[in-house]
Design an enzyme around this catalytic site. Structure first.
Site, PDB file in Angstrom:
ATOM      1  N   ASP A  59      -3.436 -63.744 -62.446  1.00  0.00           N
ATOM      2  CA  ASP A  59      -2.304 -63.721 -61.522  1.00  0.00           C
ATOM      3  C   ASP A  59      -1.321 -62.660 -61.984  1.00  0.00           C
ATOM      4  O   ASP A  59      -0.754 -62.745 -63.065  1.00  0.00           O
ATOM      5  CB  ASP A  59      -1.649 -65.114 -61.505  1.00  0.00           C
ATOM      6  CG  ASP A  59      -0.510 -65.209 -60.510  1.00  0.00           C
ATOM      7  OD1 ASP A  59       0.409 -64.383 -60.605  1.00  0.00           O
ATOM      8  OD2 ASP A  59      -0.536 -66.110 -59.656  1.00  0.00           O
ATOM      9  N   TYR A  64       5.407 -56.730 -62.249  1.00  0.00           N
ATOM     10  CA  TYR A  64       5.082 -56.654 -63.671  1.00  0.00           C
ATOM     11  C   TYR A  64       4.681 -55.257 -64.131  1.00  0.00           C
ATOM     12  O   TYR A  64       4.585 -55.003 -65.326  1.00  0.00           O
ATOM     13  CB  TYR A  64       3.982 -57.660 -64.012  1.00  0.00           C
ATOM     14  CG  TYR A  64       4.232 -59.030 -63.444  1.00  0.00           C
ATOM     15  CD1 TYR A  64       5.523 -59.556 -63.374  1.00  0.00           C
ATOM     16  CD2 TYR A  64       3.192 -59.796 -62.935  1.00  0.00           C
ATOM     17  CE1 TYR A  64       5.766 -60.797 -62.822  1.00  0.00           C
ATOM     18  CE2 TYR A  64       3.427 -61.044 -62.387  1.00  0.00           C
ATOM     19  CZ  TYR A  64       4.717 -61.539 -62.325  1.00  0.00           C
ATOM     20  OH  TYR A  64       4.944 -62.759 -61.778  1.00  0.00           O
ATOM     21  N   LYS A  93       1.246 -60.148 -55.736  1.00  0.00           N
ATOM     22  CA  LYS A  93       2.412 -60.618 -54.980  1.00  0.00           C
ATOM     23  C   LYS A  93       3.149 -59.436 -54.367  1.00  0.00           C
ATOM     24  O   LYS A  93       3.294 -58.389 -55.007  1.00  0.00           O
ATOM     25  CB  LYS A  93       3.364 -61.399 -55.888  1.00  0.00           C
ATOM     26  CG  LYS A  93       2.714 -62.546 -56.639  1.00  0.00           C
ATOM     27  CD  LYS A  93       3.723 -63.246 -57.547  1.00  0.00           C
ATOM     28  CE  LYS A  93       3.055 -64.298 -58.407  1.00  0.00           C
ATOM     29  NZ  LYS A  93       2.275 -63.691 -59.506  1.00  0.00           N
ATOM     30  N   HIS A 126       6.443 -63.078 -53.145  1.00  0.00           N
ATOM     31  CA  HIS A 126       6.941 -63.403 -54.478  1.00  0.00           C
ATOM     32  C   HIS A 126       8.201 -64.262 -54.432  1.00  0.00           C
ATOM     33  O   HIS A 126       8.352 -65.205 -55.220  1.00  0.00           O
ATOM     34  CB  HIS A 126       7.221 -62.113 -55.247  1.00  0.00           C
ATOM     35  CG  HIS A 126       7.153 -62.261 -56.726  1.00  0.00           C
ATOM     36  ND1 HIS A 126       6.710 -61.266 -57.555  1.00  0.00           N
ATOM     37  CD2 HIS A 126       7.465 -63.291 -57.541  1.00  0.00           C
ATOM     38  CE1 HIS A 126       6.747 -61.674 -58.820  1.00  0.00           C
ATOM     39  NE2 HIS A 126       7.216 -62.908 -58.834  1.00  0.00           N
TER      40      HIS A 126
END
Length: 343
Positions: A59, A64, A93, A126
Site C-alpha cells: 500500500d 510518499y 492513492k 487519500h
C-alpha cells in the site's frame, strides 16, 4: 534525499485482497504524520525483503514520493521468479491536489509510469478534502496556511470509476471518510461502483464500532491504520495521550495467551473483520507479527477490549480547516473537523 516511506503488506494467507483478506502487515508506518524518514534506496530494499518473506499487499501513495523505488522492487521480484504480477496486490492513492475530476486519471497514470506497471489493484481517495492543484503537495499562501479547493467528490468518484473501466485499476475505494461522506457516494445518482474499502484510524482506544457496522452493512471493508496506537517518539504526538500498548486490559489478555499486547490488539481487529495496517520498523518485528495467526481471543476477551474504547485519536488531521469548502452541487462536503474520519 530522505522521503517518507509507507509500505503496507498483505500476507499470503488470503487469496482475495478485497473480498477475502483478513490481515495486512506493514514494516514502516501507517500515516504520513508518523512516517520515519528513510532513503529512497531503503524503500527498494525493504519492499524486496517483504516480498521475499511472503507479504503480497503493498500500500503506497503519490504522497510518499517513493513509488518508483517500490515499483522497481516489485519488478525485480517478478523477474527473479519470487512472484508473478497477479500475486501482488498494489494499492495507490490519489492525493488532495488531484481531486478535480480531470486530474484523477493523469495522477494515476503518473503513478503507473513511476511504478512501470500496467495497472494497480486498488486506487483510493487519500483524504476527503481538496487542495488547490499545483506542484506543491501541501500548497500554502503567504501566511503559510494551506490553500483549499472546492471540489465535488461525487465527480471525483466518477473519475475513479472511469479509471476502473479503463483497466488502470481493478478496484476503487476511499480513506478517512465518515459515514455521511460514504453515504454521499453510495447514494450518488448513476453510481457504477461503490467503494470496496475505507481506511481510517482504528484501534482499541478508537474502535470505530458504528462506522464498522455501517461499512459491513454496505459490504465495505474497514481498513485500520494506527492499529497499535502510536509511538511516544513521534514529535507531533500529544504526550498526554495514554500509551495503548501499556493498557492493563490488553496486558492481562496478552499474558493469558502468552502473546504481546501488540499482537492482542491486532488479533482483536482481525476477529472483528477489520483489515489491519500494523507498523514495524525492523525485519524481526515483521516476522513476529505473523504470530497473530497462532492464537484466538475468546468472546470474553473481545468484550473486555471493546470496553476500553475511549474515542482517543492519535492521528489528528490538523490540515483540515474548521469548515471545508462547500461543494458547488448537491453533494455538500462541508464538515466540521470533529466529524472527519469518525462516525
Amino acid at each position: 534525499h530522505l522521503v517518507p516511506l509507507l509500505i503496507l503488506l498483505q500476507t499470503s494467507h488470503s487469496t482475495n485482497p478485497i473480498h477475502d483478506y483478513k490481515f495486512i502487515l506493514s514494516p514502516l508506518g501507517s500515516s504520513s504524520k508518523s512516517l520515519k524518514l528513510v532513503p529512497k534506496s531503503e524503500a527498494l530494499e525493504v519492499t524486496k525483503f517483504a516480498i521475499e518473506v511472503g507479504f503480497r499487499h503493498i500500500d503506497c501513495a503519490h504522497l510518499y514520493q517513493n513509488e518508483e523505488q517500490v515499483g522497481q522492487a516489485i519488478r525485480s521480484k517478478i523477474a527473479d521468479g519470487t512472484v508473478k504480477r497477479e500475486d501482488i496486490f498494489y494499492t495507490s492513492k490519489v492525493w488532495c491536489t488531484f481531486l478535480r475530476p480531470e486530474l484523477v486519471r493523469p495522477a494515476l497514470e503518473k503513478s503507473l509510469k513511476d511504478l512501470q506497471l500496467e495497472y494497480v489493484d486498488l486506487y483510493i481517495i487519500h483524504q476527503p478534502v481538496a487542495l488547490v492543484p499545483g506542484e506543491a503537495i501541501f500548497p500554502t499562501d503567504e501566511n503559510g496556511k494551506l490553500i483549499y479547493d472546492s471540489v465535488d467528490l461525487c465527480r471525483t468518484w466518477e473519475a475513479l470509476e472511469n479509471c476502473k473501466d479503463a483497466g488502470l485499476t481493478k478496484s476503487i475505494g476511499v480513506s478517512n471518510f465518515n459515514h455521511k461522506q460514504l453515504e454521499k457516494i453510495l447514494n450518488k445518482p448513476g453510481l457504477k461502483y461503490k467503494p470496496v474499502c475505507n481506511q481510517v484510524e482504528c484501534h482499541p482506544y478508537l474502535n470505530q464500532s458504528k462506522l464498522l457496522e455501517f461499512c459491513k452493512s454496505h459490504d465495505i471493508v474497514l481498513v485500520a491504520y494506527g492499529a497499535l496506537g502510536s509511538q511516544r517518539s513521534l514529535q507531533w504526538l500529544d504526550p498526554n495521550l495514554p500509551f495503548l500498548l501499556e493498557d492493563p486490559v490488553l496486558s492481562a489478555i496478552a499474558q493469558k495467551h502468552k502473546q504481546t499486547p501488540a499482537l492482542v490488539a491486532l488479533r482483536y481487529q482481525m476477529q472483528r473483520g477489520v483489515v489491519v495496517l500494523a507498523k514495524s520498523y525492523n525485519k524481526k518485528r515483521i516476522k513476529e507479527n505473523m504470530q497473530v495467526f497462532d492464537f484466538e481471543l475468546t468472546p470474553e476477551d473481545m468484550e473486555a477490549i471493546d470496553s476500553i474504547n475511549r474515542n482517543i485519536r492519535y492521528y489528528e488531521y490538523l490540515m483540515f480547516p474548521p469548515e471545508l469548502p462547500l461543494s458547488p452541487t448537491e453533494c455538500d462536503w462541508s464538515q466540521d473537523n470533529s466529524e472527519l474520519t469518525s462516525w
